[in-house]
Scaffold this motif. Structure first.
Motif, mmCIF file in Angstrom:
data_model
loop_
_atom_site.group_PDB
_atom_site.id
_atom_site.type_symbol
_atom_site.label_atom_id
_atom_site.label_comp_id
_atom_site.label_asym_id
_atom_site.label_seq_id
_atom_site.Cartn_x
_atom_site.Cartn_y
_atom_site.Cartn_z
ATOM 1 N N GLU A 43 40.433 41.121 -32.058
ATOM 2 C CA GLU A 43 41.698 41.246 -31.351
ATOM 3 C C GLU A 43 41.465 41.926 -30.016
ATOM 4 O O GLU A 43 40.614 42.806 -29.881
ATOM 5 N N VAL A 44 42.224 41.504 -29.030
ATOM 6 C CA VAL A 44 42.156 42.064 -27.690
ATOM 7 C C VAL A 44 43.562 42.524 -27.331
ATOM 8 O O VAL A 44 44.509 41.741 -27.382
ATOM 9 N N GLU A 45 43.697 43.788 -26.975
ATOM 10 C CA GLU A 45 45.030 44.319 -26.675
ATOM 11 C C GLU A 45 44.976 45.246 -25.464
ATOM 12 O O GLU A 45 44.049 46.046 -25.330
ATOM 13 N N VAL A 46 45.965 45.115 -24.616
ATOM 14 C CA VAL A 46 46.136 46.051 -23.514
ATOM 15 C C VAL A 46 47.092 47.137 -23.990
ATOM 16 O O VAL A 46 48.239 46.857 -24.348
ATOM 17 N N TYR A 47 46.622 48.362 -24.010
ATOM 18 C CA TYR A 47 47.431 49.485 -24.472
ATOM 19 C C TYR A 47 48.303 50.040 -23.348
ATOM 20 O O TYR A 47 47.898 50.029 -22.187
ATOM 21 N N PRO A 48 49.455 50.565 -23.688
ATOM 22 C CA PRO A 48 50.322 51.211 -22.679
ATOM 23 C C PRO A 48 49.859 52.630 -22.409
ATOM 24 O O PRO A 48 50.601 53.612 -22.571
ATOM 25 N N ALA A 49 48.596 52.747 -22.014
ATOM 26 C CA ALA A 49 47.985 54.047 -21.753
ATOM 27 C C ALA A 49 46.853 53.840 -20.750
ATOM 28 O O ALA A 49 46.359 52.722 -20.584
ATOM 29 N N ASP A 50 46.450 54.924 -20.091
ATOM 30 C CA ASP A 50 45.448 54.824 -19.035
ATOM 31 C C ASP A 50 44.031 55.059 -19.546
ATOM 32 O O ASP A 50 43.824 55.548 -20.661
ATOM 33 N N HIS A 51 43.066 54.730 -18.680
ATOM 34 C CA HIS A 51 41.655 54.844 -19.019
ATOM 35 C C HIS A 51 41.332 56.247 -19.508
ATOM 36 O O HIS A 51 41.635 57.236 -18.841
ATOM 37 N N GLY A 52 40.737 56.320 -20.702
ATOM 38 C CA GLY A 52 40.398 57.605 -21.303
ATOM 39 C C GLY A 52 41.392 58.081 -22.338
ATOM 40 O O GLY A 52 41.247 59.197 -22.863
ATOM 41 N N TRP A 53 42.382 57.246 -22.682
ATOM 42 C CA TRP A 53 43.473 57.727 -23.533
ATOM 43 C C TRP A 53 43.022 58.110 -24.947
ATOM 44 O O TRP A 53 43.697 58.868 -25.628
ATOM 45 N N CYS A 54 41.883 57.632 -25.396
ATOM 46 C CA CYS A 54 41.437 57.907 -26.766
ATOM 47 C C CYS A 54 40.655 59.202 -26.923
ATOM 48 O O CYS A 54 40.432 59.655 -28.048
ATOM 49 N N VAL A 55 40.212 59.788 -25.829
ATOM 50 C CA VAL A 55 39.265 60.907 -25.887
ATOM 51 C C VAL A 55 39.997 62.231 -25.683
ATOM 52 O O VAL A 55 40.634 62.436 -24.645
ATOM 53 N N PRO A 56 39.910 63.151 -26.644
ATOM 54 C CA PRO A 56 40.749 64.357 -26.602
ATOM 55 C C PRO A 56 40.489 65.328 -25.463
ATOM 56 O O PRO A 56 41.337 66.188 -25.206
ATOM 57 N N ASP A 57 39.331 65.235 -24.769
ATOM 58 C CA ASP A 57 39.163 66.122 -23.618
ATOM 59 C C ASP A 57 39.345 65.397 -22.289
ATOM 60 O O ASP A 57 39.025 65.928 -21.227
ATOM 61 N N PRO B 77 41.755 63.858 -19.286
ATOM 62 C CA PRO B 77 43.076 64.161 -18.726
ATOM 63 C C PRO B 77 44.085 63.059 -19.008
ATOM 64 O O PRO B 77 45.293 63.274 -18.888
ATOM 65 N N ALA B 78 43.588 61.872 -19.392
ATOM 66 C CA ALA B 78 44.481 60.759 -19.703
ATOM 67 C C ALA B 78 44.775 60.662 -21.198
ATOM 68 O O ALA B 78 45.428 59.707 -21.635
ATOM 69 N N TYR B 79 44.302 61.619 -21.976
ATOM 70 C CA TYR B 79 44.482 61.574 -23.431
ATOM 71 C C TYR B 79 45.950 61.400 -23.796
ATOM 72 O O TYR B 79 46.826 62.125 -23.324
ATOM 73 N N ASP B 80 46.201 60.409 -24.655
ATOM 74 C CA ASP B 80 47.552 60.110 -25.117
ATOM 75 C C ASP B 80 47.516 60.159 -26.640
ATOM 76 O O ASP B 80 47.047 59.213 -27.282
ATOM 77 N N PRO B 81 47.948 61.238 -27.257
ATOM 78 C CA PRO B 81 47.802 61.386 -28.707
ATOM 79 C C PRO B 81 48.484 60.300 -29.522
ATOM 80 O O PRO B 81 47.974 59.899 -30.566
ATOM 81 N N VAL B 82 49.616 59.805 -29.059
ATOM 82 C CA VAL B 82 50.321 58.757 -29.808
ATOM 83 C C VAL B 82 49.519 57.465 -29.793
ATOM 84 O O VAL B 82 49.266 56.849 -30.844
ATOM 85 N N GLN B 83 49.100 57.040 -28.607
ATOM 86 C CA GLN B 83 48.342 55.794 -28.511
ATOM 87 C C GLN B 83 46.925 55.954 -29.065
ATOM 88 O O GLN B 83 46.338 55.003 -29.584
ATOM 89 N N ALA B 84 46.369 57.170 -28.960
ATOM 90 C CA ALA B 84 45.044 57.418 -29.538
ATOM 91 C C ALA B 84 45.095 57.278 -31.054
ATOM 92 O O ALA B 84 44.188 56.699 -31.665
#
Length: 285
Positions: free
Chosen positions: A247-261, A263-270
């Motif tokens: 599956e290929v999906e564009v997330y409603p979050a910016d580059h780096g949203w999955c990584v907890p340190d 600045p773009a970290y998004d806990p909901v989308q992560a």
């Protein structure tokens, strides 16, 4: 993919260790496993290990549950092995996986070179890692992936009857696809989160390396999609052509949203991406 422009934007946001610590992101994730070095109450065991490769000794962080488990390679992002990646590895290990986090820069330095992403910014990370990254190629990643899978298959903590998964962030999103191609009999799942360089005109472009026997999760950041809007379509077409599940999906979050340190970290989308990752591994491993 994270680039110098992104770093400039991070700086404008006032990214500092103190400012990021206020979010409590790392503390919150750490609470999921609450494990210190060695064996803790969570039942996980962790250590720094050394893996022999064709290019020298690779250092890596290894964490696993007491019972033999399917293995996962967690490729770190551009800032390398650090506490944020160890926390992510522990969280995955607590789900029943033997997780290794390799140092992508082992040809030049040992981990860890940056305490966190704020430290990466403060040290002008792009300039510092540039000569290390210059030594990385399709060929070197292929060799590293084969060395890692062979090492994992030699560990009592790994269930060799199950497939191996791998996941990557930022620059190592492409590593996941290369790893599945490097060891198709063992690597059965590849997950790329805000990965860069997945589609290009090169004959070794990751989208040309998809394997029919593997499963894929390609999670794209919205700002990366804005920079290369055709990539998602080409990736979907490549999945169909290869016969691979994915599956290929564009997330409603910016580059780096999955990584907890980040600045773009998004806990909901992560957390949503984490759920998709676990579902992929449940299907494929």
């Amino acid at each position: 993919m994270c680039d110098q422009t992104d770093l400039e934007q991070f700086a404008k946001r006032g990214m500092t260790r103190r400012g990021f610590a206020a979010t409590g992101a790392l503390a919150g994730l750490a609470a999921c496993t609450s494990l210190e070095s060695g064996t803790g109450g969570s039942g996980l065991t962790e250590s720094m290990v050394t893996i022999s490769t064709a290019d020298g000794a690779m250092d890596a962080f290894f964490v696993h549950p007491a019972k033999a488990a399917p293995a996962v390679i967690l490729w770190p992002d551009i800032a390398g092995v650090r506490e944020a990646k160890k926390v992510m590895a522990r969280r995955l290990a607590s789900e029943g996986y033997a997780v290794i986090v390799p140092n992508p820069y082992f040809r030049d330095v040992t981990a860890m070179q940056f305490a966190d992403f704020a430290d990466f910014v403060a040290q002008k990370g792009f300039e510092k890692v540039a000569p290390w990254r210059a030594k990385v190629s399709f060929e070197t990643i292929t060799r590293d992936a084969r060395a890692l899978t062979a090492w994992l298959d030699g560990q009592k903590a790994v269930d060799r009857t199950r497939g191996i998964g791998n996941q990557g962030y930022c620059m190592t999103g492409s590593y996941t696809i290369y790893s599945a191609a490097a060891a198709p009999q063992r690597v059965k799942a590849a997950a790329s989160f805000h990965g860069g360089g997945l589609v290009s005109d090169k004959p070794t472009s990751p989208h040309r390396m998809l394997q029919s026997g593997a499963g894929y999760l390609i999670a794209i950041a919205r700002d990366d999609d804005a920079k290369q809007p055709s990539a998602k379509t080409e990736l979907r077409q490549a999945l169909t052509a290869s016969g691979a599940a994915g599956e290929v999906e564009v997330y409603p979050a910016d580059h780096g949203w999955c990584v907890p340190d980040s600045p773009a970290y998004d806990p909901v989308q992560a957390d949503r991406a984490w759920g998709q990752l676990l579902a992929l591994y449940a299907r494929q491993l």
